[in-house]
Design an enzyme around this catalytic site. Structure first.
Site, short mmCIF file in Angstrom:
data_model
loop_
_atom_site.label_atom_id
_atom_site.label_comp_id
_atom_site.label_asym_id
_atom_site.label_seq_id
_atom_site.Cartn_x
_atom_site.Cartn_y
_atom_site.Cartn_z
N CYS A 170 -14.82 -26.81 48.53
CA CYS A 170 -14.47 -27.60 49.71
C CYS A 170 -13.69 -28.87 49.38
CB CYS A 170 -15.73 -27.98 50.48
SG CYS A 170 -16.77 -26.56 50.88
N HIS A 309 -16.37 -36.69 54.10
CA HIS A 309 -16.45 -35.23 54.01
C HIS A 309 -17.43 -34.72 55.06
CE1 HIS A 309 -16.09 -31.35 52.07
NE2 HIS A 309 -17.41 -31.25 52.05
N GLU A 320 -23.67 -38.53 50.95
CA GLU A 320 -22.41 -39.24 51.08
C GLU A 320 -22.61 -40.64 51.63
OE1 GLU A 320 -17.82 -38.31 52.40
OE2 GLU A 320 -19.43 -37.28 53.45
N LYS A 338 -14.95 -33.38 60.89
CA LYS A 338 -15.52 -32.04 61.08
C LYS A 338 -16.30 -31.90 62.38
CE LYS A 338 -15.60 -30.98 56.14
NZ LYS A 338 -14.96 -32.26 55.73
N HIS A 343 -15.54 -27.22 59.69
CA HIS A 343 -15.38 -27.35 58.24
C HIS A 343 -14.27 -26.40 57.78
CE1 HIS A 343 -15.90 -27.96 54.13
NE2 HIS A 343 -17.20 -27.80 53.99
N PHE A 402 -19.44 -27.30 46.85
CA PHE A 402 -20.34 -26.51 46.04
C PHE A 402 -19.94 -26.63 44.57
CE2 PHE A 402 -21.64 -23.07 49.40
CZ PHE A 402 -22.34 -24.04 50.09
#
Length: 414
Positions: A170, A309, A320, A338, A343, A402
Site C-alpha cells: 500500500c 494513510h 499512525e 480514504k 483504499h 503490509f
C-alpha cells in the site's frame, strides 16, 4: 532537522488521476472537497455467493473502449493498466509535453502496484480447472504482470528510458515517486512519469476480508470508510491511478513551464515486525516522516498539513496517530482521503500526492469523510466535514503497508 542530506528537490510539472472521485485530477479534487464517500454497493460482488463484503469504491463510468483510442488495446489491457495509461496521458498534457519531440531515451516511467491483477487471473484459473487450458488467453501473463502499467504507459507514449514497477504494497505509490526523484538526481533521466495504479476483483475482496481488514457495513456503504472514527470497522477497497510528471526545476524553467509543486524530501523505513500489522507505536511511520523532513531541510513546524494513510482500521489509524504526535508534538491539520476514495492500495499514495499538490495550490485542505466521532486515542487535529482554508506551503504525505513498509513525501510549493 535543518540540513538537506543528499537529494535535490524535483519539480512536479504535470498531474493526472483516474479515481473513484472521477476521471481527471480536477474531478477527484472536487469530490474530495465535498467530503462525501464514493463507496456503494458493487454489483459484481453481489452476484457471488459467500462474499461477506458487497461494497467498494469504483471509478465511475469507466469503459476502456470509450476512453482509450484503440479497441484492441482496450481489450488487451487489464483495468489497472488502462487507468495508468489514461492518468499518464492527462499528466503529460498538463505538463505541456509532446512525446513526438522529446528525447524518448531520457524519459522514464516508475509505477507502484499493490497486488498486481488478481482480477484477470480468476477466469483463467477457472478455465484451467475446467480442463480448458487451450482457452486460456495469450494476454493473461503480460496483462497481469506488476510491470504492466509501466510497459503500457511506455508503449502508449513511446518512452524509452528507465522503466520499472515497485512493490511495497500500500506504500507503492509513494515509493515510486521517491524512486523517480532519484532517477532525476542521478541524471539517469530528464523526465519521469511516476505514481501508482490498482484494480481489484472478487478474489482481492475475499482475501482482504479473510484478514478481517474490510468494513462489512453493507447496509450503509457511504458510511463504511471512517478514518480515525471510533466506529470504524475496516477499509473499503478503491481503485484507479495517479501519475505525476517529474523534472529537474531548471529543465522545467528552460522550457517555459512552471512547476506545480516540488518533491523536496522522501523517507522510507520498515517495521520488520509483523506480516500485516503495523508497529503499535508508529515507530516506522514516524521515522519515515522524519527522514523526509530531514531530506527536505524542513522542521516539523513548517508543515502545513499531513495527509494520512489512515485506512479506517483500528490498529492502523492509532499507530499512525501516535507517529504524527511523536514527530510534530502539536498536530498539524490532518486529512485522510480514504474516507472519500476508499483504499486505492498501490494507487493510494499517488492519489494523496496529487491531492496534496492541489491543496497547496488551492489554499485549502480537503475534509475527512465520515468522521463523526473522533476516536479519543487518535487525538489529532483532523479536518472534517468542510474544507479548511490554509496558507501552507508544505504538506507531508504518509504511507504504510503490509510487511511493515513505510514511506513519506515532503511536498512544497514552488
Amino acid at each position: 532537522m535543518t540540513a538537506r542530506i543528499h537529494r535535490d528537490p524535483v519539480a512536479v510539472t504535470g498531474i493526472g488521476a483516474v479515481s473513484p472521485g472521477g476521471i481527471g485530477a480536477a474531478a477527484m479534487w472536487n469530490t474530495l472537497r465535498r467530503g462525501l464517500s464514493t463507496a456503494a454497493i458493487d454489483d459484481a460482488l453481489t452476484r457471488l455467493d459467500g462474499l461477506r463484503v458487497r461494497i467498494s469504491c469504483r471509478v465511475p463510468d469507466f469503459d476502456a473502449t470509450t476512453w482509450l483510442d484503440s479497441r484492441p488495446t482496450a481489450r488487451r489491457l487489464d483495468r489497472f493498466a488502462s487507468f495508468a495509461v489514461l492518468a499518464a496521458r492527462e499528466a503529460i498534457s498538463d505538463a505541456a509535453l509532446d512525446p513526438t519531440v522529446w528525447d524518448a531515451q531520457r524519459v522514464g516511467v516508475v509505477m507502484g502496484v499493490g497486488s498486481s491483477s488478481m482480477e484477470s487471473w480468476s477466469p483463467e484459473f477457472a478455465r484451467l480447472a475446467a480442463g480448458s487450458a487451450s482457452k486460456i488467453s495469450p494476454h493473461a501473463i503480460p496483462r497481469s504482470l506488476p510491470s504492466s502499467p509501466v510497459s503500457e504507459i511506455a508503449l502508449d507514449l513511446g518512452t524509452r528510458g528507465t522503466t520499472y514497477a515497485v512493490g511495497t504494497a500500500c506504500a507503492s505509490g509513494a515509493t515510486a515517486i521517491a524512486q523517480a526523484r532519484k532517477l532525476l538526481n542521478d541524471d539517469d533521466c530528464d523526465i519521469v512519469l511516476c505514481g501508482g495504479a490498482e484494480s481489484f476483483g472478487a478474489m482481492t475482496v475475499a482475501c482482504f476480508d479473510q484478514l478481517r481488514a474490510l468494513s462489512r457495513r453493507n447496509t450503509e456503504p457511504a458510511a463504511a470508510s471512517r478514518p480515525f472514527d471510533a466506529d470504524r470497522d475496516g477499509f473499503v477497497l478503491g481503485e484507479g491511478a495517479g501519475v505525476l510528471v517529474l523534472e529537474r526545476p531548471q529543465d522545467a524553467l528552460a522550457r517555459g513551464v512552471r512547476a506545480r509543486a516540488l518533491i523536496a524530501g522522501t523517507g522510507a523505513t520498515c517495521d520488520a515486525r509483523h506480516p500485516v500489522a503495523p508497529h503499535p507505536s508508529g515507530d516506522g511511520t514516524a521515522r519515515a516522516i522524519e527522514l523526509a523532513l530531514r531530506d527536505a531541510g524542513l522542521s516539523p513546524h513548517e508543515v502545513g498539513h499531513y495527509s494520512a494513510h489512515a485506512t479506517s482500521t483500528g490498529k492502523g489509524d492509532l499507530a499512525e496517530a501516535a507517529a504524527v504526535r511523536r514527530v510534530f508534538n502539536d498536530s498539524p491539520p490532518v486529512t485522510a482521503l480514504k474516507g472519500t476514495l476508499g483504499h486505492g492500495v498501490g494507487a493510494a499514495a499517488a492519489f494523496a500526492a496529487v491531492a496534496a499538490i492541489m491543496s497547496l495550490e488551492q489554499g485549502e485542505i480537503p475534509p475527512t469523510a465520515n468522521l463523526d466521532n473522533l476516536d479519543p486515542e487518535a487525538d489529532l487535529d483532523i479536518v472534517a466535514r468542510t474544507p479548511r482554508p490554509s496558507a501552507s506551503t508544505c504538506a507531508v504525505v504518509g504511507a504504510s503497508a503490509f510487511g511493515g513498509h513505510n514511506a513519506a513525501l515532503a511536498i512544497v510549493s514552488p
